[in-house]
Design an enzyme around this catalytic site. Structure first.
Site, PDB file in Angstrom:
ATOM      1  N   VAL A  59      35.772   5.749  -9.006  1.00 34.14           N
ATOM      2  CA  VAL A  59      35.347   5.166  -7.728  1.00 34.14           C
ATOM      3  C   VAL A  59      36.272   3.989  -7.441  1.00 34.14           C
ATOM      4  CG1 VAL A  59      33.448   4.082  -6.466  1.00 34.14           C
ATOM      5  CG2 VAL A  59      32.951   5.867  -8.151  1.00 34.14           C
ATOM      6  N   GLU A  71      35.328   7.202 -16.675  1.00 33.57           N
ATOM      7  CA  GLU A  71      34.632   6.924 -17.941  1.00 33.57           C
ATOM      8  C   GLU A  71      33.631   5.784 -17.794  1.00 33.57           C
ATOM      9  OE1 GLU A  71      37.821   7.291 -17.384  1.00 33.57           O
ATOM     10  OE2 GLU A  71      38.831   8.386 -19.002  1.00 33.57           O
ATOM     11  N   CYS A 105      39.545   2.684 -21.162  1.00 32.73           N
ATOM     12  CA  CYS A 105      38.456   3.648 -21.285  1.00 32.73           C
ATOM     13  C   CYS A 105      38.308   4.169 -22.708  1.00 32.73           C
ATOM     14  CB  CYS A 105      38.652   4.779 -20.287  1.00 32.73           C
ATOM     15  SG  CYS A 105      38.332   4.181 -18.613  1.00 32.73           S
TER      16      CYS A 105
END
Ligand code: THU
Length: 145
Positions: A59, A71, A105
């Site tokens: 996003v 993630e 991540c």
């Protein structure tokens, strides 16, 4: 919320990981991505120790640096649906190809790894230690207390 012990259910040997189902979940998540800036959708999916499927998409934000990776959404989904640990992980790009999680991540995933967590990579299935060797983790915080 405390960490779950990874494998729930009847206490026997866990079911084998259905990598195709994980890939399908990652693809489905990828289609929800909000990527007006990079046009690079990402979907991530994971199997939890107690057999749930959790997933997330990236996003983005007009303030580019605030972008949330897929993630990030996945670990949020993990906690919103009961917490626990990640047993197997799959991440895809917009073409459905396996995507390696970025460094940040990998650290996010490390926090919630099951002891034997596996990740699908561009080189096949790898362990968390292989994709993030010598990681910093919660155990290091204990050392100075
Ligand atoms: N991205 C992820 O969602 N996960 C990763 O592990 C690598 C990068 C996203 C962030 C951004 O929206 C886009 O991919 C391009 O960097």
């Amino acid at each position: 919320m405390s960490r779950a012990d990874g494998v729930a259910g009847t206490g026997g040997t866990p079911e084998p990981v259905d990598w195709e189902a994980l890939k399908a979940a990652a693809l489905a998540a990828m289609h929800n991505a909000y990527v007006p800036y990079s046009k690079f959708p990402v979907g991530a999916a994971a199997l939890t120790g107690d057999g749930r499927l959790v997933s997330g998409c990236n996003v983005e934000n007009a303030s580019y640096g605030l972008t949330l990776c897929a993630e990030c959404a996945l670990v949020g989904n993990l906690h919103m649906t009961g917490g626990g640990q990640l047993r197997a992980f799959y991440c895809v790009d917009g073409s459905g190809n396996v995507l390696m999680p970025c460094g940040r991540c990998r650290q996010l995933l490390y926090e919630f790894r099951a002891p034997d967590m596996e990740l699908m990579t561009t080189q096949g299935i790898k362990s968390m230690d292989q994709v993030l060797p010598d990681a910093f983790g919660p155990e290091h915080l204990e050392e100075t207390r």
